[in-house]
Design an enzyme around this catalytic site. Structure first.
Site, PDB file in Angstrom:
ATOM      1  N   TYR A   1       0.451  -1.118   0.235  1.00 12.67           N
ATOM      2  CA  TYR A   1      -0.083   0.211   0.172  1.00 12.67           C
ATOM      3  C   TYR A   1       1.055   1.178   0.468  1.00 12.67           C
ATOM      4  O   TYR A   1       0.016   2.409   0.112  1.00 12.67           O
ATOM      5  CB  TYR A   1      -1.013  -0.451   1.260  1.00 12.67           C
ATOM      6  CG  TYR A   1      -1.987  -1.056   1.300  1.00 12.67           C
ATOM      7  CD1 TYR A   1      -2.071  -2.012   0.270  1.00 12.67           C
ATOM      8  CD2 TYR A   1      -2.978  -0.394   1.603  1.00 12.67           C
ATOM      9  CE1 TYR A   1      -3.429  -2.630   0.474  1.00 12.67           C
ATOM     10  CE2 TYR A   1      -4.364  -1.153   1.748  1.00 12.67           C
ATOM     11  CZ  TYR A   1      -4.476  -2.614   0.643  1.00 12.67           C
ATOM     12  OH  TYR A   1      -5.444  -2.881   0.830  1.00 12.67           O
TER      13      TYR A   1
ATOM     14  N   ASP B   1      -2.610 -16.970   6.275  1.00 10.51           N
ATOM     15  CA  ASP B   1      -4.296 -18.093   6.062  1.00 10.51           C
ATOM     16  C   ASP B   1      -4.183 -18.817   6.774  1.00 10.51           C
ATOM     17  O   ASP B   1      -5.923 -19.028   7.042  1.00 10.51           O
ATOM     18  CB  ASP B   1      -3.626 -18.493   4.565  1.00 10.51           C
ATOM     19  CG  ASP B   1      -2.581 -19.147   4.383  1.00 10.51           C
ATOM     20  OD1 ASP B   1      -1.390 -18.429   5.610  1.00 10.51           O
ATOM     21  OD2 ASP B   1      -2.189 -20.188   3.854  1.00 10.51           O
TER      22      ASP B   1
ATOM     23  N   ASP C   1      -6.174  -5.267   6.288  1.00 15.96           N
ATOM     24  CA  ASP C   1      -7.285  -4.372   5.555  1.00 15.96           C
ATOM     25  C   ASP C   1      -8.141  -6.166   5.122  1.00 15.96           C
ATOM     26  O   ASP C   1      -9.073  -5.913   5.728  1.00 15.96           O
ATOM     27  CB  ASP C   1      -6.278  -4.651   4.391  1.00 15.96           C
ATOM     28  CG  ASP C   1      -7.258  -3.590   3.352  1.00 15.96           C
ATOM     29  OD1 ASP C   1      -8.417  -3.265   3.757  1.00 15.96           O
ATOM     30  OD2 ASP C   1      -7.322  -2.746   1.985  1.00 15.96           O
TER      31      ASP C   1
ATOM     32  N   LYS D   1       2.970 -13.309   6.329  1.00 16.49           N
ATOM     33  CA  LYS D   1       3.261 -14.884   5.379  1.00 16.49           C
ATOM     34  C   LYS D   1       4.206 -14.646   5.386  1.00 16.49           C
ATOM     35  O   LYS D   1       5.093 -15.187   4.085  1.00 16.49           O
ATOM     36  CB  LYS D   1       2.815 -14.340   4.354  1.00 16.49           C
ATOM     37  CG  LYS D   1       2.684 -15.482   3.228  1.00 16.49           C
ATOM     38  CD  LYS D   1       1.399 -16.193   3.631  1.00 16.49           C
ATOM     39  CE  LYS D   1       1.014 -17.643   2.727  1.00 16.49           C
ATOM     40  NZ  LYS D   1       0.363 -18.995   3.165  1.00 16.49           N
TER      41      LYS D   1
END
Length: 414
Positions: A159, A280, A304, A226
């Site tokens: 972002y 995840d 987000d 991640k």
């Protein structure tokens, strides 16, 4: 300072920063931005509720003096610019503000005003508390088990806006460098983006999350990442988080591994657990075992997705609050979009903005007023007085307009 279009209200005193702390007078000037689409509808309703809560809590000894600041469509009409520098200056000057939703074009057009604002004021922490309120419809069997506060890094990651369109000279130049100098391999003519993740940015976000957990009696901080795939960005975020806890909060934190070994299952008094989860897997565990998570610290994109997904568990983003907070400057906001098709219909659920105002009141240190808003909301929804979005999910609901919902909340405060 003098403003072109912004008018400071008479009788109020600006919030200031004194000796490294926020100084809030009894008659503070607080900024507000109506927002686009449904923004004016929900802001009008919310202002009435917040003012009523302050009056109920303090009997007139305290009052917020609201100062309108212009961003988005209203600013474009006034200044010829949806993101005028005067608005940024006023938000910095007033220190604490709240905003309605602003429209951002998808796939082109101007850059997100929300992202630009966070970067211009260095509002590096997007704070999203997510909990269930009795009576609110939820897809979960036990939504009351969800009670987390998500700290999302606001200024870095994908972002940051360092990206170049496919076919551009900039993308071609970066492609040549990556392939010829660094040996990267990807399809020719790709759109390219850069994912900056710094030790400085990561640590200040995680520091704020740990301090929040300690100050509010929370039991754990979970680093969501991640890092199994993006080892040098998201993996580094995880590692920097553990390092920060070890060096700055050694007497107040314990790792999940140590809790299971040296202190089997028993959290020592005065300590919080630092743990981590792959992103995840975290989505799954927030559905299956939400009670195991308390405060979450994560990067921009993960945060987000995760904050909206968890909000869906307790009623949706329509009632999910949020705040963009730096070291002192804070801009609280409705977390949903501007829903232009409902603009001016007096129909939208004001819950997200209302609870963002609760965050604002807590930030001012006005906890009594904040709790008054929550109590009134619980009372009104408990009587099944709701806007259309909840009414269609509840049997026997009384559907009301945005303004009528606000009136019911004011009435519930006596």
């Amino acid at each position: 300072m003098d403003y072109q279009h912004i008018r400071l209200p008479a009788g109020g005193e600006k919030i200031s920063i004194q000796n490294g702390r926020l100084h809030v007078p009894d008659q503070p000037v607080v900024g507000y931005i109506e927002g686009d689409g449904i923004g004016p509808d929900i802001m009008r309703a919310a202002l009435k509720v917040w003012d009523a809560a302050v009056l109920k809590a303090y009997g007139g000894s305290r009052k917020i003096h609201w100062c309108e600041i212009f961003l988005g469509e209203k600013a474009a009409a006034l200044y010829g610019d949806p993101f005028p520098q005067e608005a940024v200056q006023a938000l910095e000057d007033l220190v604490v503000s709240i905003k309605g939703p602003l429209t951002t074009p998808v796939g082109g057009g101007m850059r997100s005003i929300n992202v630009s604002l966070r970067q211009a004021l260095d509002l590096y922490a997007c704070v999203r508390p997510v909990r269930h309120f009795p009576g609110v419809p939820s897809p979960l069997r036990c939504p009351e088990a969800v009670d987390v506060v998500i700290f999302r890094e606001n200024t870095e990651d994908v972002y940051a806006g360092v990206e170049y369109p496919a076919g551009s000279a900039e993308a071609a130049k970066l492609e040549r460098f990556l392939k010829e100098e660094l040996g990267a391999d990807f399809h020719q003519g790709s759109a390219l983006g850069v994912k900056p993740v710094s030790e400085f940015g990561s640590k200040r976000l995680i520091r704020k999350a740990i301090r929040y957990a300690l100050d509010h009696g929370r039991k754990s901080v979970t680093l969501v990442h991640k890092g199994n795939i993006m080892k040098y960005t998201e993996g580094a975020f995880r590692n920097w988080g553990y390092e920060l806890a070890r060096t700055e909060f050694a007497d107040q934190t314990i790792t999940e591994e140590a809790l299971g070994g040296v202190h089997p299952g028993q959290l020592p008094d005065g300590k919080i657990v630092i743990k981590d989860r792959i992103a995840d897997i975290m989505f799954q565990q927030m559905l299956l075992r939400p009670e195991e998570f308390d405060v979450i610290a994560t990067l921009n994109l993960n945060g987000d997705y995760l904050s909206d997904a968890v909000a869906a568990e307790v009623g949706g983003v329509g009632i999910a609050p949020g705040g963009n907070i730096g070291d002192f400057i804070a801009v609280f906001e409705a977390t949903h979009g501007s829903a232009p098709k409902y603009a001016g219909l007096d129909k939208a659920n004001p819950g997200s903005l209302l609870f963002s105002g609760v965050m604002l009141l807590d930030y001012l240190g006005w906890q009594e007023a904040a709790r008054a808003v929550e109590a009134a909301y619980t009372s009104v929804v408990g009587r099944k007085i709701v806007t259309y979005d909840f009414a269609r999910q509840m049997e026997g609901a009384r559907e009301v307009k945005t303004s009528e919902f606000a009136e019911a909340m004011v009435a519930a405060m006596g």
